[in-house]
Design a protein around this motif. Structure first.
Motif, PDB file in Angstrom:
ATOM      1  N   ASP A 128       1.126  -1.025  -0.186  1.00 10.20           N
ATOM      2  CA  ASP A 128      -0.136  -0.171   0.406  1.00 10.20           C
ATOM      3  C   ASP A 128       0.996   1.274   0.387  1.00 10.20           C
ATOM      4  OD1 ASP A 128      -1.560   2.055   0.405  1.00 10.20           O
ATOM      5  OD2 ASP A 128      -2.957   0.586   1.439  1.00 10.20           O
ATOM      6  N   TYR A 129       0.806   1.681  -0.708  1.00  8.47           N
ATOM      7  CA  TYR A 129       1.688   3.220  -1.424  1.00  8.47           C
ATOM      8  C   TYR A 129       1.571   4.753  -0.134  1.00  8.47           C
ATOM      9  CZ  TYR A 129       3.666   7.327  -3.761  1.00  8.47           C
ATOM     10  OH  TYR A 129       4.070   8.263  -3.837  1.00  8.47           O
ATOM     11  N   ARG A 130       0.402   4.448   0.639  1.00  4.68           N
ATOM     12  CA  ARG A 130      -0.236   5.213   1.568  1.00  4.68           C
ATOM     13  C   ARG A 130       0.445   5.321   1.907  1.00  4.68           C
ATOM     14  NH1 ARG A 130      -6.076   6.334   3.610  1.00  4.68           N
ATOM     15  NH2 ARG A 130      -5.505   8.389   5.415  1.00  4.68           N
ATOM     16  N   ILE A 131       0.515   3.884   2.759  1.00  3.55           N
ATOM     17  CA  ILE A 131       1.497   3.229   4.004  1.00  3.55           C
ATOM     18  C   ILE A 131       2.671   4.161   3.961  1.00  3.55           C
ATOM     19  CG2 ILE A 131       2.760   2.155   6.072  1.00  3.55           C
ATOM     20  CD1 ILE A 131       0.643   0.104   5.084  1.00  3.55           C
ATOM     21  N   GLU A 132       3.504   4.154   3.006  1.00  6.43           N
ATOM     22  CA  GLU A 132       4.806   4.253   2.539  1.00  6.43           C
ATOM     23  C   GLU A 132       5.113   5.502   2.559  1.00  6.43           C
ATOM     24  OE1 GLU A 132       6.465   3.588  -2.054  1.00  6.43           O
ATOM     25  OE2 GLU A 132       6.198   1.906  -0.607  1.00  6.43           O
ATOM     26  N   THR A 133       3.941   6.509   2.291  1.00  9.53           N
ATOM     27  CA  THR A 133       4.014   7.975   1.671  1.00  9.53           C
ATOM     28  C   THR A 133       2.715   9.024   3.079  1.00  9.53           C
ATOM     29  OG1 THR A 133       2.214   8.297   0.051  1.00  9.53           O
ATOM     30  CG2 THR A 133       4.789   7.914  -0.541  1.00  9.53           C
ATOM     31  N   ASP A 134       2.733   8.424   3.805  1.00  9.80           N
ATOM     32  CA  ASP A 134       1.991   9.176   5.189  1.00  9.80           C
ATOM     33  C   ASP A 134       1.701   8.629   5.921  1.00  9.80           C
ATOM     34  OD1 ASP A 134      -0.100   9.924   6.233  1.00  9.80           O
ATOM     35  OD2 ASP A 134      -1.394  10.004   4.920  1.00  9.80           O
ATOM     36  N   LYS A 135       3.408   9.136   6.719  1.00 10.26           N
ATOM     37  CA  LYS A 135       3.528   8.378   8.064  1.00 10.26           C
ATOM     38  C   LYS A 135       2.007   8.839   9.580  1.00 10.26           C
ATOM     39  CE  LYS A 135       4.948  13.091   9.870  1.00 10.26           C
ATOM     40  NZ  LYS A 135       6.036  13.963  10.444  1.00 10.26           N
ATOM     41  N   TYR A 136       1.824   9.502   9.115  1.00 15.56           N
ATOM     42  CA  TYR A 136      -0.044   9.589   9.995  1.00 15.56           C
ATOM     43  C   TYR A 136      -0.726   8.307  10.141  1.00 15.56           C
ATOM     44  CZ  TYR A 136       1.690  13.883  10.431  1.00 15.56           C
ATOM     45  OH  TYR A 136       2.563  15.398  10.730  1.00 15.56           O
ATOM     46  N   PHE A 137      -0.975   7.727   8.307  1.00 16.02           N
ATOM     47  CA  PHE A 137      -1.528   6.995   8.533  1.00 16.02           C
ATOM     48  C   PHE A 137      -0.437   5.306   9.142  1.00 16.02           C
ATOM     49  CE2 PHE A 137      -2.817   3.560   5.240  1.00 16.02           C
ATOM     50  CZ  PHE A 137      -4.348   2.870   5.549  1.00 16.02           C
ATOM     51  N   ALA A 138       0.785   5.666   8.592  1.00 17.59           N
ATOM     52  CA  ALA A 138       1.069   3.948   9.203  1.00 17.59           C
ATOM     53  C   ALA A 138       1.373   3.886  10.716  1.00 17.59           C
ATOM     54  CB  ALA A 138       2.408   4.555   8.802  1.00 17.59           C
ATOM     55  N   ALA A 139       0.974   5.522  10.749  1.00 19.50           N
ATOM     56  CA  ALA A 139       1.083   5.057  12.880  1.00 19.50           C
ATOM     57  C   ALA A 139      -0.398   4.976  13.525  1.00 19.50           C
ATOM     58  CB  ALA A 139       1.447   6.877  13.148  1.00 19.50           C
ATOM     59  N   SER A 140      -2.209   4.911  12.424  1.00 17.96           N
ATOM     60  CA  SER A 140      -2.420   4.991  13.204  1.00 17.96           C
ATOM     61  C   SER A 140      -2.474   3.316  12.841  1.00 17.96           C
ATOM     62  CB  SER A 140      -3.909   5.287  12.655  1.00 17.96           C
ATOM     63  OG  SER A 140      -3.809   4.521  11.020  1.00 17.96           O
ATOM     64  N   LEU A 141      -1.958   2.767  11.364  1.00 20.78           N
ATOM     65  CA  LEU A 141      -1.969   1.555  11.624  1.00 20.78           C
ATOM     66  C   LEU A 141      -1.291   0.683  12.767  1.00 20.78           C
ATOM     67  CD1 LEU A 141      -1.348   0.930   7.513  1.00 20.78           C
ATOM     68  CD2 LEU A 141      -3.628   0.173   9.000  1.00 20.78           C
TER      69      LEU A 141
END
Length: 171
Positions: free
Chosen positions: A74-87
Motif C-alpha cells: 500500500d503506497y499510502r503507508i509508505e508516503t503518509d506517516k500519520y496513516f502508518a502510525a494509525s495502522l
C-alpha cells in the motif's frame, strides 16, 4: 490472557512506540525521501513492509494460511506517516489473541513460482514479526542517519538479546 501473548504484545508495543516516536520526529519529506545507502528505498517503504507483514498475519489468523509474499504493498503507508502510525496502533490493539495452528505458505526460491507449506502457529509468527521489525528498524536507523538530523533512541533497531547483553557488560 496467557503469559506468552502478554510478553509478545509488550515487545510489539515497545518497538511500535519507538517507530511511532520516529514518525512524529521525521518530516513528511524525510519519511518518503529515497536513501542512497538503502539502495534508494525510503524510510516509509521499510515502515510499510513491517506493517504489511503484521496485516498479512492478521489475515492468516482468520483464514489459517499466512503468506507474507501476497501483501498489498500500500503506497499510502509508505508516503503518509500519520496513516502508518494509525495502522501501528490498530495492529497493537488486535494482536492479543489465543494461539492457534497456522500454515505458512512461502516461495523462498526466487527462480520458481513454487511454494511450500509449513506448520507454524500464531505466537511463532508474532515472534518472527517482532524480530523482522527490529531488523528493519536497524535499516531505518541507517536511513535516518543519512537523511535527517533526528536522533533515534539508543535501542532503536537493536535486538532484545543485544540490549540485555550490553546491560550485563555495563555492570
Amino acid at each position: 490472557m496467557n503469559r506468552e501473548i502478554l510478553h509478545l504484545k509488550e515487545a510489539i508495543k515497545n518497538v511500535f512506540e519507538q517507530i511511532d516516536a520516529l514518525l512524529y520526529d521525521l518530516s513528511d519529506e524525510e519519511y518518503s525521501m529515497p536513501s542512497g545507502i538503502l539502495f534508494n528505498a525510503t524510510i516509509g517503504q521499510h515502515v510499510r513492509h513491517v506493517i504489511e507483514l503484521f496485516i498479512e498475519l492478521d489475515k492468516g489468523y482468520k483464514s489459517g494460511l499466512v503468506n507474507y509474499e501476497n501483501r498489498k504493498r500500500d503506497y499510502r503507508i509508505e508516503t503518509d506517516k500519520y496513516f502508518a502510525a494509525s495502522l501501528l496502533n490498530e495492529i497493537l490493539n488486535s494482536v492479543e489473541r489465543e494461539d492457534r495452528a497456522l500454515i505458512l505458505e512461502a516461495g523462498f526460491n526466487g527462480n520458481t513460482e513454487d511454494v511450500i507449506h509449513m506448520n507454524t502457529n500464531y505466537y511463532r509468527e508474532l515472534a518472527y514479526n517482532i524480530e523482522h521489525t527490529i531488523h528493519h528498524m536497524a535499516l531505518i536507523r541507517v536511513g535516518v542517519n543519512e537523511l535527517s538530523a533526528v536522533t533515534v533512541d539508543d535501542n532503536f533497531g537493536i535486538a532484545s538479546g543485544t540490549i540485555k547483553y550490553r546491560k550485563a557488560c555495563a555492570q
